[in-house]
Design a protein around this motif. Structure first.
Motif, mmCIF file in Angstrom:
data_model
loop_
_atom_site.group_PDB
_atom_site.id
_atom_site.type_symbol
_atom_site.label_atom_id
_atom_site.label_comp_id
_atom_site.label_asym_id
_atom_site.label_seq_id
_atom_site.Cartn_x
_atom_site.Cartn_y
_atom_site.Cartn_z
ATOM 1 N N LEU A 118 -115.891 58.283 2.838
ATOM 2 C CA LEU A 118 -116.540 58.744 4.062
ATOM 3 C C LEU A 118 -117.758 59.593 3.708
ATOM 4 O O LEU A 118 -117.713 60.418 2.796
ATOM 5 N N SER A 119 -118.845 59.400 4.439
ATOM 6 C CA SER A 119 -120.052 60.181 4.177
ATOM 7 C C SER A 119 -119.876 61.606 4.694
ATOM 8 O O SER A 119 -119.448 61.808 5.842
ATOM 9 N N PRO A 120 -120.217 62.602 3.886
ATOM 10 C CA PRO A 120 -120.084 63.995 4.357
ATOM 11 C C PRO A 120 -121.176 64.395 5.351
ATOM 12 O O PRO A 120 -121.078 65.451 5.975
ATOM 13 N N TYR A 121 -122.214 63.549 5.497
ATOM 14 C CA TYR A 121 -123.366 63.915 6.317
ATOM 15 C C TYR A 121 -123.234 63.483 7.774
ATOM 16 O O TYR A 121 -124.048 63.884 8.612
ATOM 17 N N TYR A 122 -122.251 62.654 8.078
ATOM 18 C CA TYR A 122 -122.090 62.145 9.441
ATOM 19 C C TYR A 122 -120.694 62.463 9.959
ATOM 20 O O TYR A 122 -119.729 62.546 9.195
ATOM 21 N N THR A 123 -120.597 62.622 11.265
ATOM 22 C CA THR A 123 -119.292 62.885 11.863
ATOM 23 C C THR A 123 -118.395 61.660 11.690
ATOM 24 O O THR A 123 -118.873 60.531 11.528
ATOM 25 N N VAL A 124 -117.105 61.905 11.743
ATOM 26 C CA VAL A 124 -116.139 60.811 11.630
ATOM 27 C C VAL A 124 -116.363 59.806 12.760
ATOM 28 O O VAL A 124 -116.351 58.585 12.552
ATOM 29 N N GLY A 125 -116.579 60.314 13.963
ATOM 30 C CA GLY A 125 -116.783 59.429 15.102
ATOM 31 C C GLY A 125 -117.981 58.517 14.934
ATOM 32 O O GLY A 125 -117.919 57.328 15.256
ATOM 33 N N ASP A 164 -116.132 64.379 16.899
ATOM 34 C CA ASP A 164 -117.360 65.039 16.457
ATOM 35 C C ASP A 164 -117.170 65.894 15.215
ATOM 36 O O ASP A 164 -118.089 66.619 14.809
ATOM 37 N N ASP A 165 -115.991 65.830 14.595
ATOM 38 C CA ASP A 165 -115.751 66.575 13.357
ATOM 39 C C ASP A 165 -116.272 65.803 12.153
ATOM 40 O O ASP A 165 -116.399 64.570 12.177
ATOM 41 N N TYR A 166 -116.533 66.537 11.070
ATOM 42 C CA TYR A 166 -116.963 65.944 9.811
ATOM 43 C C TYR A 166 -115.737 65.714 8.916
ATOM 44 O O TYR A 166 -114.695 66.359 9.110
ATOM 45 N N PRO A 167 -115.844 64.828 7.925
ATOM 46 C CA PRO A 167 -114.676 64.523 7.085
ATOM 47 C C PRO A 167 -114.029 65.749 6.446
ATOM 48 O O PRO A 167 -112.803 65.808 6.319
ATOM 49 N N HIS A 168 -114.829 66.749 6.052
ATOM 50 C CA HIS A 168 -114.244 67.917 5.382
ATOM 51 C C HIS A 168 -113.384 68.750 6.334
ATOM 52 O O HIS A 168 -112.597 69.593 5.888
ATOM 53 N N GLN A 169 -113.508 68.501 7.640
ATOM 54 C CA GLN A 169 -112.703 69.220 8.616
ATOM 55 C C GLN A 169 -111.351 68.550 8.859
ATOM 56 O O GLN A 169 -110.531 69.072 9.616
ATOM 57 N N PHE A 170 -111.140 67.393 8.233
ATOM 58 C CA PHE A 170 -109.875 66.670 8.340
ATOM 59 C C PHE A 170 -109.025 66.954 7.102
ATOM 60 O O PHE A 170 -109.549 67.134 6.004
ATOM 61 N N GLN A 176 -107.289 59.771 5.699
ATOM 62 C CA GLN A 176 -106.800 58.422 5.447
ATOM 63 C C GLN A 176 -106.543 57.686 6.754
ATOM 64 O O GLN A 176 -106.823 56.481 6.870
ATOM 65 N N ARG A 177 -106.024 58.376 7.744
ATOM 66 C CA ARG A 177 -105.843 57.765 9.058
ATOM 67 C C ARG A 177 -107.185 57.363 9.662
ATOM 68 O O ARG A 177 -107.307 56.295 10.287
ATOM 69 N N ALA A 178 -108.186 58.210 9.486
ATOM 70 C CA ALA A 178 -109.522 57.871 9.996
ATOM 71 C C ALA A 178 -110.078 56.633 9.297
ATOM 72 O O ALA A 178 -110.718 55.785 9.925
ATOM 73 N N MET A 179 -109.813 56.508 7.980
ATOM 74 C CA MET A 179 -110.252 55.316 7.244
ATOM 75 C C MET A 179 -109.566 54.063 7.787
ATOM 76 O O MET A 179 -110.182 53.006 7.920
ATOM 77 N N ILE A 180 -108.282 54.184 8.101
ATOM 78 C CA ILE A 180 -107.554 53.046 8.668
ATOM 79 C C ILE A 180 -108.128 52.689 10.031
ATOM 80 O O ILE A 180 -108.331 51.517 10.358
ATOM 81 N N ALA A 181 -108.403 53.718 10.839
ATOM 82 C CA ALA A 181 -109.018 53.472 12.151
ATOM 83 C C ALA A 181 -110.348 52.760 12.004
ATOM 84 O O ALA A 181 -110.657 51.806 12.733
#
Length: 353
Positions: A118-125, A164-170, A176-181
């Motif tokens: 996951l890119s740290p520069y963009y939100t997960v969404g 609107d959260d960034y990967p480091h906030q997960f 891993q759930r976000a990657m599956i999504a």
């Protein structure tokens, strides 16, 4: 059962239900020291709605195989030959534009480490929504709604806020759930899971595995599940492919391979695992030696330098003749069927309990 290849060297006819058919796949990397034969004549099929497990030590070619399926190798430093047929289309012959339309759409991958994927520069969404817009032409509003829907499906709490959260906030499990999504945004026909639970604690690991099984039932995706953990694969896969030194050495259903293994390498993998309910002071039995260099792999059977049963084979077949993987339930080994049965019953099975 997943229909697989006739031999490692001769492509077999595609089964009528095969969605993904890999035939005589060879992946080579050019290095300063020479050419690395990362995958050396590999063939397998995967059916729709089924899970193929691929196991083996680090360096056996598991991840390289599946990066090749998605066309993710650098063509400047590697070569990929053979056939990778996705619903009849040969991906090796596909252009980069065609592969861009396939990746994340018809075929998707869950990477081993979501923090680096996951890119740290963009939100997960945003990382979920933008590929969906590219593949489907959806509006921003539609893509956001779809992303929130998928975050909900994979169990992310308060998905509209976490969008609107960034990967480091997960947490690790949530990433891993976000990657599956992300991988399921476009309802892919093929999902490749590359050791998706390696860095997770056992509780989160169990949750992720259950989630993958539930989502497979819902979406009907074919799954390739890569792992070195035979305990995980026992609960996830329908069929199993055991790899060593870039080749398949054994295959069959999960039950067949784990309960009646036929290859000395598979025996070694199973014997090196702690037994459930066994003595906590019981010594594990690791496979002796180290995996071979793929710059200069051994002649004949690649496992023969580490195999304890070569003396049971006549002459120098193990070191001089490459064993082939026959059609159906098979192991690429020069031991006779009777020898395999006897060794397993007398020597291996007592160790497994």
């Amino acid at each position: 059962m997943t229909t697989l290849t006739k031999t490692e060297d001769t492509p077999a006819p595609t089964g009528p239900e095969a969605f993904l058919s890999v035939r005589d796949l060879r992946v080579r990397f050019s290095t300063e020291d020479g050419v690395v034969k990362a995958v050396d004549g590999l063939s397998f099929d995967v059916e729709r709605g089924k899970t193929l497990g691929i196991v083996g030590e680090s360096g056996s070619g598991k991840s390289v195989t599946n990066l090749a399926v998605l066309g993710l190798h650098n063509p400047q430093s590697s070569s990929v030959t053979g056939e990778i047929l996705l619903d009849g289309k040969n991906l090796i012959a596909a252009s980069e534009k065609e592969m861009e339309r396939i990746r994340g759409n018809r075929a998707a991958m869950i990477f081993q480490d979501p923090l680096t994927a996951l890119s740290p520069y963009y939100t997960v969404g945003r990382q979920l929504a933008e590929p969906f817009r590219k593949h489907t032409g959806a509006s921003r509003k539609e893509a956001k709604a779809r992303a929130i829907e998928m975050l909900t499906k994979v169990g992310i709490p308060q998905p509209a806020l976490r969008f609107d959260d960034y990967p480091h906030q997960f947490s690790g499990g949530m990433r891993q759930r976000a990657m599956i999504a992300m991988s399921l945004m476009c309802n892919p026909d093929l999902l490749i899971a590359d050791e998706p639970t390696t860095a997770l604690d056992v509780t989160v690991q169990a949750q992720i595995l259950d989630l993958l099984k539930d989502l497979q039932q819902e979406f009907g995706s074919a799954i390739i599940f890569i792992t070195h953990d035979l305990g995980v694969i026992a609960n996830m896969a329908d069929d199993l492919l055991v790899m060593y030194a870039g080749r398949a050495v054994e295959r069959g259903t999960v039950r067949e391979v784990l309960q009646q293994p036929k290859h000395p390498y598979t025996w070694g993998l199973l014997s090196s695992m702690p037994r459930l309910g066994g003595d906590i002071n019981e010594a594990l039995m690791p496979i002796p030696g180290s995996p071979p260099s793929l710059l200069n792999p051994p002649s004949g059977c690649p496992f023969h330098p580490r195999c304890a049963f070569t003396e049971k084979v006549d002459g120098e077949r193990c070191s001089g003749e490459r064993p082939l993987l026959a059609e159906g339930r098979a192991a690429a080994c020069h031991l006779t069927p009777e020898q395999k049965r006897t060794i397993f019953i007398d020597d291996i099975k007592p160790r497994l309990g």
